[in-house]
Design an enzyme around this catalytic site. Structure first.
Site, mmCIF file in Angstrom:
data_model
loop_
_atom_site.group_PDB
_atom_site.id
_atom_site.type_symbol
_atom_site.label_atom_id
_atom_site.label_comp_id
_atom_site.label_asym_id
_atom_site.label_seq_id
_atom_site.Cartn_x
_atom_site.Cartn_y
_atom_site.Cartn_z
ATOM 1 N N CYS A 182 -32.303 -14.475 -10.059
ATOM 2 C CA CYS A 182 -31.217 -13.780 -10.748
ATOM 3 C C CYS A 182 -31.803 -12.876 -11.836
ATOM 4 C CB CYS A 182 -30.255 -14.786 -11.375
ATOM 5 S SG CYS A 182 -28.842 -13.987 -12.183
ATOM 6 N N ASP A 218 -30.700 -12.566 -14.666
ATOM 7 C CA ASP A 218 -30.443 -13.198 -15.966
ATOM 8 C C ASP A 218 -31.718 -13.249 -16.816
ATOM 9 O OD1 ASP A 218 -28.113 -15.498 -16.991
ATOM 10 O OD2 ASP A 218 -30.092 -15.455 -17.950
HETATM 11 ZN ZN LIG Z 1 -27.402 -15.528 -12.830
#
Ligand SMILES: [Zn+2]
Length: 222
Positions: free
Chosen positions: A55, A57
């Site tokens: 991800c 993130d």
């Molecule tokens: Zn994520």
């Protein structure tokens, strides 16, 4: 007409930006103190044994959480660690990693509390990104029965994070890139992990696959 940013905010933003370059100088100095040849050696070539599909993130840095140095992991990241068969970016990275770098493992790594997965669970419209999140909604639909039985929404989201990883591992296996590697006998493992932001611990989803034997026949390339 453009909105004006006040001077204090602009100053803070400039500092934040400049600090990255200051940080780089410190990184170089500190690294050279430990190993004078560090950059000379690292610049020679790369042969990472692992492709990481994670991800985007900011809290899930591949090398840091696996305690590996630069050069060990070839990294591709997007929102919610998706493997979408029409994504040229992902396919190009996968093709290069498997056919040129000859990685031994491809790992899809999701994480609990993933904003992309949380967003996909709602009925809210977010804009362009809805087209991307649609693929997570498809995972929800596939596992609707199991997910609807989980009443606690945080737990339901955690489970969708896990199922999303499992489905994206399967999506990887469906690609001609991975299957062609298997068909010519190139050793290649495809795996699914979920990382916990709260504990730092990675959980292996135990869906490691090394051939297309258990794959639905319609997806197989022979
Ligand atoms: Zn994520």
């Amino acid at each position: 007409m453009s909105a004006k940013i006040d001077k204090n905010t602009q100053h803070a933003n400039d500092n934040l930006y400049e600090n990255l370059l200051v940080g780089n100088k410190k990184f170089v100095a500190d690294t050279l103190k430990i190993d004078a040849d560090y950059f000379t050696n690292l610049a020679k070539n790369q042969s990472p044994p692992v492709l990481w599909i994670g991800c985007a993130d900011s809290r899930v840095p591949a090398n840091q959480i696996t305690n590996t140095p630069p050069g060990e992991i070839f990294v591709h990241r997007n929102i919610a660690n998706m493997v979408i068969h029409s994504d040229m970016n992902m396919l190009s990275v996968l093709d290069y990693a498997v056919n040129v770098l000859k990685v031994k493992h491809v790992i899809v790594t999701g994480h609990y509390g993933c904003g992309g997965v949380i967003a996909a669970m709602t009925n809210k419209e977010f804009g362009l990104i809805d087209n991307w999140l649609r693929h997570i909604k498809d995972v929800y639909r596939l596992h609707n029965e199991e997910l609807e039985q989980i009443e606690d929404m945080d737990k339901r989201c955690d489970r969708l994070v896990e199922l999303n990883v499992v489905e994206n591992v399967y999506n990887l296996c469906k690609t001609s890139i991975v299957q062609n590697a298997w068909n010519i006998g190139q050793p290649l493992g495809v795996h699914g992990w979920v990382y916990s932001l709260k504990t730092g611990i990675i959980t292996d989803m135990k869906v490691s696959t090394y051939d297309n034997e258990n794959m639905d026949n319609v997806f197989r390339f022979k």
